[in-house]
Design a protein around this motif. Structure first.
Motif, short mmCIF file in Angstrom:
data_model
loop_
_atom_site.label_atom_id
_atom_site.label_comp_id
_atom_site.label_asym_id
_atom_site.label_seq_id
_atom_site.Cartn_x
_atom_site.Cartn_y
_atom_site.Cartn_z
N THR A 176 14.61 -28.49 8.10
CA THR A 176 14.63 -29.49 9.15
C THR A 176 15.66 -30.58 8.88
O THR A 176 15.94 -31.41 9.75
CB THR A 176 13.24 -30.14 9.30
N ALA A 177 16.23 -30.58 7.67
CA ALA A 177 17.26 -31.56 7.32
C ALA A 177 18.61 -31.13 7.88
O ALA A 177 18.75 -30.05 8.46
CB ALA A 177 17.32 -31.73 5.81
N ALA A 178 19.60 -31.96 7.68
CA ALA A 178 20.94 -31.66 8.21
C ALA A 178 21.59 -30.49 7.49
O ALA A 178 22.47 -29.83 8.04
CB ALA A 178 21.83 -32.91 8.08
N GLN A 179 21.17 -30.21 6.24
CA GLN A 179 21.75 -29.13 5.48
C GLN A 179 20.64 -28.16 5.04
O GLN A 179 19.46 -28.54 4.99
CB GLN A 179 22.50 -29.65 4.25
N PRO A 180 20.99 -26.92 4.73
CA PRO A 180 19.98 -25.96 4.28
C PRO A 180 19.45 -26.31 2.90
O PRO A 180 20.01 -27.17 2.20
CB PRO A 180 20.75 -24.63 4.26
N VAL A 181 18.38 -25.63 2.49
CA VAL A 181 17.81 -25.83 1.17
C VAL A 181 18.16 -24.62 0.30
O VAL A 181 18.15 -23.48 0.75
CB VAL A 181 16.27 -26.02 1.26
N TYR A 182 18.52 -24.88 -0.96
CA TYR A 182 18.79 -23.81 -1.91
C TYR A 182 17.48 -23.43 -2.61
O TYR A 182 16.65 -24.29 -2.91
CB TYR A 182 19.81 -24.26 -2.96
N MET A 183 17.34 -22.13 -2.89
CA MET A 183 16.15 -21.67 -3.59
C MET A 183 16.55 -20.63 -4.63
O MET A 183 17.37 -19.75 -4.36
CB MET A 183 15.14 -21.07 -2.59
N LEU A 184 16.00 -20.76 -5.84
CA LEU A 184 16.22 -19.81 -6.91
C LEU A 184 15.04 -19.85 -7.89
O LEU A 184 14.34 -20.86 -7.92
CB LEU A 184 17.52 -20.13 -7.67
N MET A 211 25.23 -25.89 -7.57
CA MET A 211 25.50 -25.17 -6.32
C MET A 211 25.38 -26.11 -5.12
O MET A 211 26.23 -26.12 -4.22
CB MET A 211 24.54 -24.00 -6.17
N ALA A 212 24.32 -26.90 -5.09
CA ALA A 212 24.11 -27.81 -3.96
C ALA A 212 25.19 -28.89 -3.90
O ALA A 212 25.65 -29.28 -2.82
CB ALA A 212 22.73 -28.46 -4.07
N GLU A 213 25.63 -29.35 -5.06
CA GLU A 213 26.67 -30.38 -5.11
C GLU A 213 28.02 -29.82 -4.66
O GLU A 213 28.72 -30.44 -3.84
CB GLU A 213 26.79 -30.93 -6.53
N GLU A 214 28.38 -28.66 -5.20
CA GLU A 214 29.72 -28.14 -4.99
C GLU A 214 29.89 -27.43 -3.66
O GLU A 214 30.93 -27.57 -3.00
CB GLU A 214 30.11 -27.19 -6.15
N VAL A 215 28.90 -26.64 -3.25
CA VAL A 215 29.04 -25.87 -2.02
C VAL A 215 28.63 -26.69 -0.80
O VAL A 215 29.26 -26.61 0.25
CB VAL A 215 28.23 -24.56 -2.10
N GLU A 216 27.56 -27.47 -0.92
CA GLU A 216 27.09 -28.28 0.22
C GLU A 216 27.60 -29.71 0.19
O GLU A 216 27.45 -30.45 1.16
CB GLU A 216 25.55 -28.29 0.25
N GLY A 217 28.17 -30.14 -0.93
CA GLY A 217 28.70 -31.48 -1.03
C GLY A 217 27.64 -32.56 -1.15
O GLY A 217 27.87 -33.71 -0.78
N LEU A 218 26.47 -32.21 -1.68
CA LEU A 218 25.38 -33.18 -1.82
C LEU A 218 25.54 -34.01 -3.09
O LEU A 218 25.90 -33.49 -4.14
CB LEU A 218 24.03 -32.47 -1.85
N GLN A 219 25.24 -35.28 -3.00
CA GLN A 219 25.25 -36.16 -4.15
C GLN A 219 23.83 -36.24 -4.72
O GLN A 219 22.88 -36.52 -4.00
CB GLN A 219 25.73 -37.56 -3.76
N ALA A 220 23.69 -35.98 -6.02
CA ALA A 220 22.39 -36.03 -6.69
C ALA A 220 21.32 -35.27 -5.91
O ALA A 220 20.33 -35.84 -5.45
CB ALA A 220 21.95 -37.48 -6.90
N PRO A 221 21.50 -33.96 -5.69
CA PRO A 221 20.53 -33.19 -4.92
C PRO A 221 19.13 -33.26 -5.52
O PRO A 221 18.95 -33.27 -6.74
CB PRO A 221 21.09 -31.76 -4.99
N ARG A 222 18.14 -33.32 -4.64
CA ARG A 222 16.74 -33.44 -5.06
C ARG A 222 16.22 -32.07 -5.49
O ARG A 222 16.25 -31.12 -4.73
CB ARG A 222 15.90 -33.99 -3.91
#
Length: 343
Positions: A139-147, A170-181
């Motif tokens: 529901t956020a602006a970007q998808p969620v990563y799962m592993l 992965m979340a930082e580099e591919v999605e450009g997120l800062q400090a991913p939760r």
């Protein structure tokens, strides 16, 4: 300035449909990505014939690498590793190991791909086991990563911690997120719940200042946007992923069936067609196809075995993004940073 050429090796014979799916996806990829060069690993006669029929027999960015073998979808990984050295899957991985390609994409036998990739490419320093990681809608602006989504069935706390580090990169580099939760998938949000491995992993993550760990998350919050990266072992992750895909397909089918069952439904469907197309696209598993096998000294993207042309193209596009962002090198650097911090 011309963009740097990206060279990817494709296992053309893998998956349920082989070149019937992988070849049209490869053609679409070079048409839409101008700096992409693809090496097509597989039966040369079959590939050349199909390329010629598609009018791409002499395409300058589609090269054929002849292979005399292929790995079947039901073959044991140990057998494939020993006996299929000239398979399209093995040759594609070796092109990455030799530096002739920057990534490998395969829709073939998952167990065989993991075993071969582990043997050919080896693990990054500080990583004990590989993990399959992919994105899911949220529901956020970007998808969620799962592993992990099935590479390592049983994980101890240290392995889950390593997965968290790799998922964060992965979340930082591919999605450009800062400090991913980061969150651990658990049977409850309370600290007292879960297996010993989960609890111990939570302690390790809580003590790591370089990671933004937010605690446990339950299955009903996978799509809520509460976390950017969700960590679990391969058994739980694979079951969760297949369940999510099944539910998405059920919703799409139910909407179509309902709208076509009556005249009123068909009228409503016609009026709401733009909205429906957008909604279906948002939950369609095809656009999220392409699980990355991370922790290796090279980029490997695993497509679903029954992937459509669009889904396999999505996997190729995922590989391109990882090459552009140099994901393995970034994971290596972050692991070294975190391990120094723990020392």
């Amino acid at each position: 300035m011309q963009p740097t050429q990206i060279h990817i090796a494709l296992d053309m014979m893998g998956g349920d449909h082989g070149p019937l799916i992988t070849l049209p996806a490869a053609i679409q990829a070079v048409q839409e990505i101008p700096n992409l060069l693809l090496t097509l690993c597989g039966d040369a006669a079959v590939l050349q014939r199909e390329l010629s029929q598609a009018g791409c027999g002499n395409h300058p960015r589609l090269r054929i690498q002849p292979c005399s073998q292929q790995v079947s979808m039901c073959e044991k990984p140990s057998s494939a590793l020993r006996n299929k050295r000239d398979s399209s899957m093995r040759v594609a991985l070796e092109l990455v190991e030799q530096g002739q390609a920057s990534a490998c994409v395969s829709a073939g036998n998952t167990g065989a791909l993991i075993a071969m990739a582990h043997f050919v490419l080896k693990m990054l320093s500080g990583v004990e086991r590989p993990a399959l990681i992919s994105t899911l809608p949220s529901t956020a602006a970007q998808p969620v990563y799962m592993l992990d989504l099935g590479a390592t069935v049983n994980c101890d706390a240290d392995t889950l911690f390593q997965f968290a580090v790799m998922g964060s990169v992965m979340a930082e580099e591919v999605e450009g997120l800062q400090a991913p939760r980061l969150a651990l998938l658990n049977m409850g949000e309370e600290e007292i719940k879960g297996t010993d491995q989960i609890k111990q992993a939570a302690v390790l993550l809580s003590e790591c200042e370089e990671l933004n760990y937010i605690g446990f998350i339950e299955g009903n919050d996978i799509f809520s946007g509460k976390a950017d990266v969700i960590i679990c072992d391969g058994f739980v992750g694979n079951v969760a992923l297949k369940t999510c895909e099944g539910v998405a397909k059920l919703i799409i089918n139910q909407i179509r069936t309902t709208l076509l069952s009556s005249l009123v439904g068909r009228i409503v469907g016609k009026v709401a067609q733009p909205w429906l197309k957008s909604m279906v696209k948002g939950v369609n598993p095809d656009q999220y196809n392409g699980a990355s096998l991370i922790g290796l000294r090279g980029i490997v993207v695993k497509s679903h075995g029954n992937a459509s042309k669009e889904a396999f193209f999505s996997a190729i596009r995922q590989a391109v993004r990882e090459v552009e962002r140099q994901v393995p090198a970034k994971i290596k650097d972050r692991l070294e940073q975190v391990l120094i911090g723990k020392a």
